[in-house]
Design an enzyme around this catalytic site. Sequence first.
Site, PDB file in Angstrom:
ATOM      1  N   TYR A 516       0.887  -1.089   0.061  1.00  0.00           N
ATOM      2  CA  TYR A 516       0.071  -0.092   0.039  1.00  0.00           C
ATOM      3  C   TYR A 516       0.905   1.262  -0.249  1.00  0.00           C
ATOM      4  O   TYR A 516       1.932   1.059   0.245  1.00  0.00           O
ATOM      5  CB  TYR A 516      -1.113   0.030   1.001  1.00  0.00           C
ATOM      6  CG  TYR A 516      -0.305   0.199   2.643  1.00  0.00           C
ATOM      7  CD1 TYR A 516      -0.158   1.620   3.074  1.00  0.00           C
ATOM      8  CD2 TYR A 516       0.313  -0.634   3.495  1.00  0.00           C
ATOM      9  CE1 TYR A 516       0.272   1.883   4.258  1.00  0.00           C
ATOM     10  CE2 TYR A 516       0.566  -0.390   4.605  1.00  0.00           C
ATOM     11  CZ  TYR A 516       0.703   0.801   5.032  1.00  0.00           C
ATOM     12  OH  TYR A 516       1.250   1.005   6.054  1.00  0.00           O
ATOM     13  N   CYS A 517       0.181   2.449  -0.302  1.00  0.00           N
ATOM     14  CA  CYS A 517       0.987   3.654  -0.415  1.00  0.00           C
ATOM     15  C   CYS A 517      -0.091   4.707  -0.097  1.00  0.00           C
ATOM     16  O   CYS A 517      -0.818   4.880   0.811  1.00  0.00           O
ATOM     17  CB  CYS A 517       1.764   3.749  -1.889  1.00  0.00           C
ATOM     18  SG  CYS A 517       0.527   3.869  -3.064  1.00  0.00           S
ATOM     19  N   LYS A 518      -0.058   5.898  -0.708  1.00  0.00           N
ATOM     20  CA  LYS A 518      -0.818   6.720  -0.173  1.00  0.00           C
ATOM     21  C   LYS A 518      -2.273   6.718  -1.123  1.00  0.00           C
ATOM     22  O   LYS A 518      -3.482   6.855  -0.597  1.00  0.00           O
ATOM     23  CB  LYS A 518      -0.263   8.458  -0.535  1.00  0.00           C
ATOM     24  CG  LYS A 518      -1.216   9.451  -0.243  1.00  0.00           C
ATOM     25  CD  LYS A 518      -0.560  10.868  -0.507  1.00  0.00           C
ATOM     26  CE  LYS A 518      -1.593  11.895  -0.201  1.00  0.00           C
ATOM     27  NZ  LYS A 518      -1.044  13.293  -0.471  1.00  0.00           N
TER      28      LYS A 518
END
Length: 558
Positions: A516-518
Amino acid sequence: MYFQHIYDKSLAQGSYFIGCQQAGVAAVIDPKRDVDTYLKIAEEQKMQITHIFETHIHADFLSGSRELAALTGAKLYLSDEGGPDWQYEFDHIGLKDGSSVKLGNLRFDVLHTPGHTPESISFLLTDIPASEEPVMLFTGDFVFVGDIGRPDLLEKAAGLTGTQEPGARQMFASLKKFSALPPYVQVWPGHGAGSACGKALGAVPSTTTGYELERNWAFRFEEDEAGFVKYLLEDQPEPPRYFAMMKKLNKINRPLLTEVPAIRELSIDEVNAAMEQGFPLIDTREKSAFAAGYIPGSINIQGNNSFNTWAGWFLDYETPFMLIADPANLDDLTRKLMRIGLDNILGYIPSVQQWEAAGGELEQEPVITLDKFKELYYGEEDIDVIDLRGATEYQSGHIKGARHLFIGNLLNNLHLVSKDKKVVIHCQGGDRATIGYSLLAKHGYTNILNFSGSMNAWLQGGNAVAKAGVTQFVDVRTKEEFAAGHVPGALNIPLQDLSERINEIVDLGNKPVVFYCKSGYRSGLAAKQLKEKGYDQVYNGGGLEEVKALYKNKTVRL
């Protein structure tokens, strides 16, 4: 009204012949490509096929609509829904939500039911002389018996990034239309059990709206759209590689094949010359016959109901190929291949004995029993055990220590298969393992053993299985972003460092890994990078806001 369900077991695909007996006219819905089936029905029923309907642009088979139209003069009635990117590129009569088409005394009302694809439509049939109430709904890949159509194929098979979640939300909305129909309406879907267009399709051919509202999992979420989307997208089977080509060919104006072609018998000299040019030789015999003696370099794809699906994984649409097949089976095999557009058959030989008679030497496949596998597995020799099943099958239970390498991706990941020690391959019942063995042998592997009894034999023997470990989240944002808040227990491997730190992923063993990231962009790149290197249990979880809701404490701070 005359009605007949035509079912292709090889692709678990249903098509429909519906006629008005008084007017002597008929329609066909979602025809397969070997259309002589429908011509024969029309002749027997003394009807003329005047209408051809499609529920959507298909991904799993090459539609025979245009072949049937060319032979009968029938009109094509196709969806004009879905926006500019989802329009058929050949002449047809366009249908929209609310359109109505008459066929003698029958009426087909069109419902736009997007989700599986943006342009998907369903046909609600009313037999006007009998009643003004609808009697049948032809759903295509919208609602199946016990399941619904998957919305991730455009992204996973056709490479259209960012389409699966909007498709799932469209599906959630489309189900409201289905729920509003009378409970007695018969539902006739486009597929049954065994199709890759869903994950839990029922084996019975039809259902009713009322039954599905009670028993289909998709109607249990009520107003929980987020829960519905999550459940719909998880654990879907791997889409066959040929699906992308079907989406293309079913949309564009392509050459037609209006009859089942006759396949020419080849001489052994022709076979040898073709193999030297790199043309595949597909041995369609039963796996035990292949194991007893096969032509070096041939690929064993058995001519059963899965034949065209696996052929679509490993054959391309440019290179001619050859068959080893009993002449009595040629018509069936050719039909199965033409249903997914694999028309480039150079020819066939009837048996491997011709090869031997010409001086060729057959090779034998080393197939091992459960007892022999256990001897190797528990012995002191270092062996590698590879599970060729799909990711969901592997996660549900596998032999402890077995590595997962899905058969459909095997050729892209040969670097992950050792040539330096014994490698034992298996699947669920042996059919995929024989494909895997033949592919590896073709590429020079001489250290492969086929545990053909596979998981079925392992389980029947009362042996224990392991299950995939708890999911590991990996945050691919920068260190600064990670420090500001992250999922509990997540690893922080910034995207730019992933290549150098890939061993940290490998060391997780059987754990599914969710990046996951932003926003989901960087995590998507990370998942793609790992999958290209052969790691199947990696997923794009999206943005932090999407994954943190899974945890009671939301995020933690350093």
